[in-house]
Design a protein around this motif. Sequence first.
Motif, mmCIF file in Angstrom:
data_model
loop_
_atom_site.group_PDB
_atom_site.id
_atom_site.type_symbol
_atom_site.label_atom_id
_atom_site.label_comp_id
_atom_site.label_asym_id
_atom_site.label_seq_id
_atom_site.Cartn_x
_atom_site.Cartn_y
_atom_site.Cartn_z
ATOM 1 N N CYS A 1 0.816 -1.212 0.000
ATOM 2 C CA CYS A 1 0.000 0.000 0.000
ATOM 3 C C CYS A 1 0.857 1.273 0.000
ATOM 4 N N ASN B 1 -0.112 -0.696 -4.535
ATOM 5 C CA ASN B 1 -1.422 -0.330 -5.072
ATOM 6 C C ASN B 1 -1.348 -0.276 -6.593
ATOM 7 N N CYS C 1 -2.452 -4.384 -3.618
ATOM 8 C CA CYS C 1 -3.249 -3.760 -2.558
ATOM 9 C C CYS C 1 -4.344 -2.918 -3.226
ATOM 10 N N CYS C 2 -4.542 -1.691 -2.773
ATOM 11 C CA CYS C 2 -5.689 -0.895 -3.235
ATOM 12 C C CYS C 2 -5.748 -0.771 -4.756
#
Length: 267
Positions: free
Chosen positions: A185, A213, A251-252
């Motif tokens: 992240c 991300n 991640c995101c």
Amino acid sequence: MKRGLRVGDAPELWNLERPDEILDVQRAYVEAGAQILLTNTFGGNRLKLRRAGMEDRLEEVNRKAAEIARRASGGRALVAGDIGPTGEFMEPYGSFSEEDFYRVFREQAEVLASSGVDLFVIETMTDVGEVKAAIRACRELGLPVAASMSFDPAGDDFRTMMGVRPEEAAKCIDEAGADLVGANCGGVSPEEMAQVVGRMREATKRPLFAEPNAGKPELVDGKAVYRLSPEAFVEGMRKVAEAGARGLGGCCGTTPEHIRLLVRELG
Ligand SMILES: [Zn+2]
């Protein structure tokens, strides 16, 4: 969020109220070839749940999340109990001690372990004392532990929100006894994540993992949006792998398409 989770709502509540949505999302990643699936319990510790008004549902939320992830995996992926930060600060910035945090993580980890997770992933940590407390709590339960911290660019350096550099993070996670050391992240692109990993590589001999991300967050209407395409993401992940990460993930903003291409190109 595409399925209607509103900004500010606790995602963990969906384990209880919209379990089929969570199951669907997780299945999509297993179909894409993910080998490790994380439970929807990032904010499933007592301090986070208290702020969401769900403190009395801690056991239920974590148990149900593990059950959903195990169903989604169908034995095709390992299920990792996901542990995120408390969202609170330790002394002197806040009123909590390392021991307080240890008890908070231990409570969540016990529920996840007794619900059949295969390992723990402690992630998005920014504070040395907090990540140590989480690692200790998980290690005592006898399952493998992966732990990662979250970095932002800081001039020509990288730091967590609490000022920790990649080398310091790797050394601290290693010494606390985690089996895998990582970064996830934060405000870094996959290319910058490769630099973070390269610096961690010099500070530990343990296997490294990285989950950047889908690009740097862009703020649109008060929401963080991640726009990096699967192709560009995987190009960056090639550098992350070359820098020494053995475990690769997202991640995101990383959709099943990002993971599918990652598995195809670098799996
Ligand atoms: Zn993230």
